[in-house]
Motif scaffolding. Structure first.
Motif, short mmCIF file in Angstrom:
data_model
loop_
_atom_site.label_atom_id
_atom_site.label_comp_id
_atom_site.label_asym_id
_atom_site.label_seq_id
_atom_site.Cartn_x
_atom_site.Cartn_y
_atom_site.Cartn_z
N ARG A 84 -7.49 5.13 1.77
CA ARG A 84 -6.25 5.45 2.82
C ARG A 84 -6.10 6.59 2.00
NH1 ARG A 84 -3.05 0.68 4.83
NH2 ARG A 84 -1.44 2.45 3.89
N CYS A 85 -6.73 6.92 0.53
CA CYS A 85 -6.04 8.23 0.14
C CYS A 85 -7.46 9.32 -0.44
CB CYS A 85 -5.37 7.90 -1.76
SG CYS A 85 -3.92 6.75 -1.35
N THR A 142 -6.64 12.86 -1.22
CA THR A 142 -5.52 12.76 -2.46
C THR A 142 -6.35 12.77 -3.85
OG1 THR A 142 -3.92 12.05 -0.97
CG2 THR A 142 -3.06 12.28 -2.75
N LEU A 143 -7.25 12.22 -3.27
CA LEU A 143 -8.04 11.81 -5.08
C LEU A 143 -8.63 12.85 -5.64
CD1 LEU A 143 -9.51 8.35 -4.37
CD2 LEU A 143 -7.60 8.88 -6.31
N GLU A 180 0.21 4.64 -2.21
CA GLU A 180 0.25 6.28 -2.23
C GLU A 180 0.97 6.74 -2.11
OE1 GLU A 180 -1.13 6.46 2.35
OE2 GLU A 180 -1.19 3.90 3.10
N GLN A 181 2.32 5.85 -2.32
CA GLN A 181 2.85 7.09 -3.16
C GLN A 181 2.87 7.82 -4.30
OE1 GLN A 181 7.09 5.60 -2.11
NE2 GLN A 181 6.43 5.87 0.39
N TRP A 228 1.06 -1.17 -0.69
CA TRP A 228 -0.32 -0.08 -0.28
C TRP A 228 0.90 1.33 -0.39
CZ3 TRP A 228 -4.93 -1.42 -1.48
CH2 TRP A 228 -5.08 -2.08 -1.67
N LEU A 272 -7.50 1.84 -1.34
CA LEU A 272 -7.04 2.80 -1.65
C LEU A 272 -7.62 4.22 -1.59
CD1 LEU A 272 -5.33 2.51 -5.17
CD2 LEU A 272 -4.04 2.93 -3.07
N GLN A 273 -10.18 3.76 -2.00
CA GLN A 273 -10.63 4.92 -1.95
C GLN A 273 -10.02 5.71 -0.05
OE1 GLN A 273 -12.42 6.23 -3.75
NE2 GLN A 273 -13.94 7.43 -3.29
N VAL A 300 -0.13 7.47 -5.89
CA VAL A 300 -1.49 8.47 -5.24
C VAL A 300 -1.30 9.79 -4.80
CG1 VAL A 300 -4.00 8.95 -4.68
CG2 VAL A 300 -3.07 6.35 -5.65
N GLN A 301 -0.43 10.28 -4.60
CA GLN A 301 -0.47 11.70 -4.15
C GLN A 301 0.63 12.52 -4.72
OE1 GLN A 301 2.44 10.89 -0.25
NE2 GLN A 301 0.36 9.87 0.91
N HIS A 311 -2.94 11.64 -8.05
CA HIS A 311 -4.61 12.26 -7.88
C HIS A 311 -5.70 11.04 -8.51
CE1 HIS A 311 -2.62 15.13 -5.31
NE2 HIS A 311 -2.13 15.81 -6.35
#
Length: 331
Positions: free
Chosen positions: A280-281, A284-285, A248-249, A244, A277-278, A251-252, A255
């Motif tokens: 955790r992020c 960010t999305l 995450e990195q 993960w 991911l939804q 997605v940051q 986006h």
């Protein structure tokens, strides 16, 4: 030293080195001996190490997989080859009720250092009963680890890591990867077995994939470059556990997320990736996570229908464009 090998040769080399390194390692499965295994993966190994260490079995998947569990409990390191993941359905009792649970139920007194290799996926007109993908079933089993090597290099190192591990590990090898080629360096220090890798850097959108579909994602990324779209392609390499932090990195940075998988869309690996991911992020999305996946139907035998039932590079590129178009319309 780096050599260019077929995927099947990388698998064969990993098994050869494991057998030479540790006398407790042995291989068991249908046609692994005289015939040389599915897609030549165990070619010449019985001649080199003898039939006690490379053992042909009857067509009885649950029985020889159960034998592997018992052997692992005594300290041996069996490598079970199930000729195709479709036949692993007959071995699920040994895989799910024994291999995955005995270490936990024994309080760690009985580790199960068992490696189970199996080809899977949509190949070329193998029919509905020989084209299944089982990651959705196996991912739902606590106690199993699952690796999905895409490159010959990863196939070599992840198999070696699995055999050395004290945990039961499933290696899912796509049928159509066996005759792909790539560099393999056995002397190179391997990255952690369950660490994802970025196959192509990008800034606009993250495409997460695994196994054969990574190649389709890379083709889609090249197509999108012509439109000025920069897509980052991540090869998961592992479905249990999932890296993960790597996701995450990415997605940051981008986006936006697109998940590409060959397996059916409903309740598959992509569903787990999207849901987690939804969570955790979320902040960010810039758009909802999208998925492109196989249709929720048995795989047709007809060649055109077979190919229409699974995603390809153009489907991935189209989905990426749709996500980014929605963003531009909102802005």
């Amino acid at each position: 030293m780096t050599d260019t090998l077929f995927y099947w040769q990388a698998v064969n080399l990993a098994l050869d080195h494991a057998l030479a390194e540790d006398p407790n390692v042995f291989i068991m499965g249908e046609d692994v001996g005289l015939y040389g295994g599915t897609y030549r993966a165990t070619e010449n190994l019985m001649a080199k190490y003898g039939e006690m260490r490379v053992r042909d079995t009857p067509i009885s998947e649950n029985s020889f997989t159960g034998l592997g569990v018992g052997a692992a409990m005594t300290g041996l390191r069996p490598v079970i080859e199930i000729m195709t993941a479709n036949f692993a359905l007959l071995a699920l009792d040994s895989i799910i009720n024994l291999a995955a649970k005995i270490p936990f139920m024994s309080g760690g007194q009985f580790p199960v250092p068992l490696t189970i290799r199996m080809p899977q996926g949509v190949a070329k007109q193998l029919g509905a009963q020989h084209s299944q993908r089982l990651e959705h079933t196996l991912m739902n089993v606590p106690g199993l680890r699952i690796a999905v090597p895409f490159t010959p290099h990863d196939a070599y190192h992840q198999i070696r890591q699995a055999i050395r591990s004290d945990d039961p590990i499933i290696i899912l090898e796509h049928d159509l990867l066996y005759f792909s080629k790539g560099p393999v360096d056995p002397s190179q220090a391997p990255i952690p077995m369950h660490q994802a890798v970025v196959r192509q850097e990008g800034t606009d959108i993250t495409c997460i994939s695994y196994s054969l579909m990574v190649g389709e994602a890379l083709k889609a990324a090249q197509e999108l470059q012509q439109d000025g779209i920069s897509m980052e392609v991540i090869d998961l390499r592992s479905l249990s556990p999932i890296d993960w932090n790597c996701l995450e990195q990415s997605v940051q940075k981008t986006h936006h997320v697109l998940i590409a998988e060959e397996d059916s869309r409903y309740a598959g690996a992509g569903a787990e990736l999207a849901a987690t991911l939804q969570e955790r992020c979320f902040y960010t999305l810039d758009a909802p996570i999208a998925r492109t996946a196989g249709l929720d139907i048995p795989i047709p035998f007809n060649a055109e229908l077979e190919q229409a039932s699974i995603p390809h590079a153009n489907d991935i590129a189209r989905a990426a464009r749709t996500i980014l178009l929605q963003r531009s319309q909102k802005s």
